[in-house]
Design a protein around this motif. Structure first.
Motif, PDB file in Angstrom:
ATOM      1  N   PHE A  94       0.855  -1.183   0.000  1.00  9.78           N
ATOM      2  CA  PHE A  94       0.000   0.000   0.000  1.00  9.78           C
ATOM      3  C   PHE A  94       0.887   1.227   0.000  1.00  9.78           C
ATOM      4  O   PHE A  94       2.021   1.203   0.509  1.00  9.78           O
ATOM      5  N   LEU A  95       0.411   2.286  -0.602  1.00  3.19           N
ATOM      6  CA  LEU A  95       1.149   3.541  -0.701  1.00  3.19           C
ATOM      7  C   LEU A  95       0.393   4.608   0.070  1.00  3.19           C
ATOM      8  O   LEU A  95      -0.803   4.806  -0.137  1.00  3.19           O
ATOM      9  N   SER A  96       1.079   5.297   0.951  1.00  2.00           N
ATOM     10  CA  SER A  96       0.485   6.420   1.674  1.00  2.00           C
ATOM     11  C   SER A  96       1.195   7.693   1.246  1.00  2.00           C
ATOM     12  O   SER A  96       2.421   7.778   1.275  1.00  2.00           O
ATOM     13  N   SER A  97       0.433   8.664   0.805  1.00  2.39           N
ATOM     14  CA  SER A  97       1.017   9.937   0.372  1.00  2.39           C
ATOM     15  C   SER A  97       1.211  10.843   1.574  1.00  2.39           C
ATOM     16  O   SER A  97       0.485  10.772   2.559  1.00  2.39           O
ATOM     17  N   LEU A  98       2.201  11.697   1.480  1.00  3.50           N
ATOM     18  CA  LEU A  98       2.625  12.472   2.642  1.00  3.50           C
ATOM     19  C   LEU A  98       2.301  13.952   2.553  1.00  3.50           C
ATOM     20  O   LEU A  98       2.577  14.688   3.492  1.00  3.50           O
ATOM     21  N   ARG A  99       1.724  14.397   1.465  1.00  3.05           N
ATOM     22  CA  ARG A  99       1.557  15.840   1.323  1.00  3.05           C
ATOM     23  C   ARG A  99       0.096  16.234   1.388  1.00  3.05           C
ATOM     24  O   ARG A  99      -0.588  15.957   2.359  1.00  3.05           O
ATOM     25  N   THR A 100      -0.411  16.831   0.338  1.00  4.07           N
ATOM     26  CA  THR A 100      -1.703  17.498   0.460  1.00  4.07           C
ATOM     27  C   THR A 100      -2.895  16.567   0.417  1.00  4.07           C
ATOM     28  O   THR A 100      -3.917  16.834   1.033  1.00  4.07           O
ATOM     29  N   SER A 101      -2.821  15.453  -0.293  1.00  7.21           N
ATOM     30  CA  SER A 101      -4.035  14.685  -0.553  1.00  7.21           C
ATOM     31  C   SER A 101      -4.327  13.615   0.488  1.00  7.21           C
ATOM     32  O   SER A 101      -5.459  13.193   0.630  1.00  7.21           O
ATOM     33  N   ARG A 102      -3.285  13.119   1.223  1.00  2.00           N
ATOM     34  CA  ARG A 102      -3.473  12.044   2.189  1.00  2.00           C
ATOM     35  C   ARG A 102      -4.122  10.824   1.556  1.00  2.00           C
ATOM     36  O   ARG A 102      -4.986  10.187   2.152  1.00  2.00           O
ATOM     37  N   LEU A 103      -3.738  10.477   0.354  1.00  2.00           N
ATOM     38  CA  LEU A 103      -4.348   9.365  -0.353  1.00  2.00           C
ATOM     39  C   LEU A 103      -3.713   8.041   0.067  1.00  2.00           C
ATOM     40  O   LEU A 103      -2.551   7.983   0.456  1.00  2.00           O
ATOM     41  N   LEU A 104      -4.496   6.972  -0.048  1.00  2.00           N
ATOM     42  CA  LEU A 104      -3.994   5.627   0.119  1.00  2.00           C
ATOM     43  C   LEU A 104      -4.242   4.869  -1.187  1.00  2.00           C
ATOM     44  O   LEU A 104      -5.320   4.958  -1.771  1.00  2.00           O
TER      45      LEU A 104
END
Length: 404
Positions: A94-104
């Motif tokens: 799984f990929l967790s984004s660290l900036r504005t979107s907080r997407l998984l």
């Protein structure tokens, strides 16, 4: 959609009989002379345990007994978990984004697909958590994962617990202390075998400078403070590493700025320091904590190499061993921060690294010193367009709404 034959349903004890109307009421037709043998429910359970989560979710509609087994039977859930843990085809990224979107994003293929040509995969964005996570943006926070569940920090006092495989989630009760305000918190998901339940440990820094450790037990609606964290350390806003009935955090010493592992024992809820071979490294060295081959490990990053150290016997500082050195791909300044995510039985390594502002995945063969970049069909770089961190998770039936 999973195709289930009527023969299998009949053999498993599922009531497939039909009734025909007559003047005297209803009558069940006699069974055929060549009726199929009956499969015991225990044998059906063994068969179902071998299936992936996606197939099991589809099979819940077959009959009430199957739905109850798959959705509510904790023994079946834990047995399926044990089988999934040892099956590489059930391991995903799984990929967790660290900036504005907080997407998984979740990988549609298993980790084993990265090691088998053609090495292709794709990632699917999880949309049903986004409204919750986007309420409060959080920069630089990793996601804690254990037994297929993810614990995602929402803000300094609250977190989300979810299992993306079964699409169930809950918002944990907030850290509420009328005498304290929290500047930062990290949340670590663990399984406590002493209480036979899942717990979340929060490590928080308060406005008055204290460090607190609180614990939440799955199935309850409160947090319990267990002790103050050692005062002479600076916290790093990352979750801890759960291993061997402990939670381990990598922190800074407030005077020497050395990196120290602080370990919390789950049974007695006491902290101790664990020293490591990189304790005296210069402050500029990038160090991260992780798990490889069920051992606590440390990744260190220099201009030329990323070294991987493992603690072969947990708690024994003499058992630290350098497992391998991974060269920084493409030369100094081009690739930085290489981390090993998984090592196959034949020594192939799934790694990710940072290149020109983006994280990328690769398969590294340390024996032949070769590197292969897997094809990502829907190009995750175009989807996320920001820094993301990959981690390994296992597809399971463990529900954040249940108590085990």
């Amino acid at each position: 959609m999973v195709k289930v034959s009527a023969a299998f349903c009949c053999c498993s004890g599922f009531d497939m009989t039909t009734t025909c109307c007559k003047q005297g009421g209803t009558q069940t037709p006699p069974p055929p002379t060549n009726s199929l043998p009956f499969l015991s429910f225990d044998l059906v359970t063994e068969i179902l345990c071998q299936l992936p989560v996606k197939n099991l979710l589809q099979l819940r509609c077959i009959c009430k007994s199957w739905n109850s087994l798959i959705s509510h039977d904790s023994e079946f859930t834990m047995k399926h978990l044990r089988l999934s843990t040892s099956n590489l085809d059930r391991h995903h990224l799984f990929l967790s984004s660290l900036r504005t979107s907080r997407l998984l994003h979740l990988s549609d293929s298993s980790i084993s697909s990265f090691f088998s040509p053609p090495s292709t995969t794709s990632f699917t964005q999880i949309n049903h958590y986004s409204p919750i996570l986007n309420k409060n943006l959080n920069f630089g926070e990793r996601v804690s994962t254990y037994d297929g569940m993810l614990c995602v920090r929402i803000d300094s006092s609250s977190a989300l617990l979810c299992n993306p495989s079964i699409r169930k989630f809950k918002i944990l009760p907030p850290l509420i202390n009328p005498d304290q305000n929290y500047l930062q918190s990290s949340f670590t998901l663990v399984y406590d075998r002493f209480t036979n339940n899942y717990k979340i440990y929060s490590l928080s820094k308060t406005t008055d400078g204290y460090k607190q450790v609180n614990v939440h037990t799955l199935g309850t609606d409160y947090w319990r403070k267990i002790q103050d964290f050692p005062k002479h350390y600076y916290l790093v806003q990352n979750p801890g590493i759960s291993l061997s009935d402990t939670v381990n955090w990598l922190v800074y010493h407030d005077r020497s700025f050395a990196r120290v592992i602080v370990s919390l024992d789950l049974e007695n809820e006491l902290c101790q320091e664990l020293f490591h071979p990189l304790y005296n490294y210069k402050p500029g060295t990038c160090i991260a904590l992780g798990v490889l081959r069920d051992c606590l490990c440390i990744f260190s990053h220099s201009d030329k190499f990323s070294d991987v150290w493992i603690m072969k016997e947990y708690g024994n500082v003499e058992s630290w061993t350098k497992l391998l050195s991974v060269p920084q791909m493409g030369g100094c300044g081009c690739y930085i921060y290489t981390k090993v995510l998984y090592i196959s039985e034949d020594g192939l390594m799934l790694i990710y690294f940072f290149k020109r502002g983006k994280f990328r995945l690769a398969v590294y063969d340390s024996i032949n010193d070769t590197l292969k970049i897997p094809e990502i069909q829907n190009n995750i770089h175009d989807l996320v367009k920001e820094v993301y961190l990959p981690e390994v998770y296992i597809e399971t039936l463990i529900s954040p709404l249940s108590q085990y």
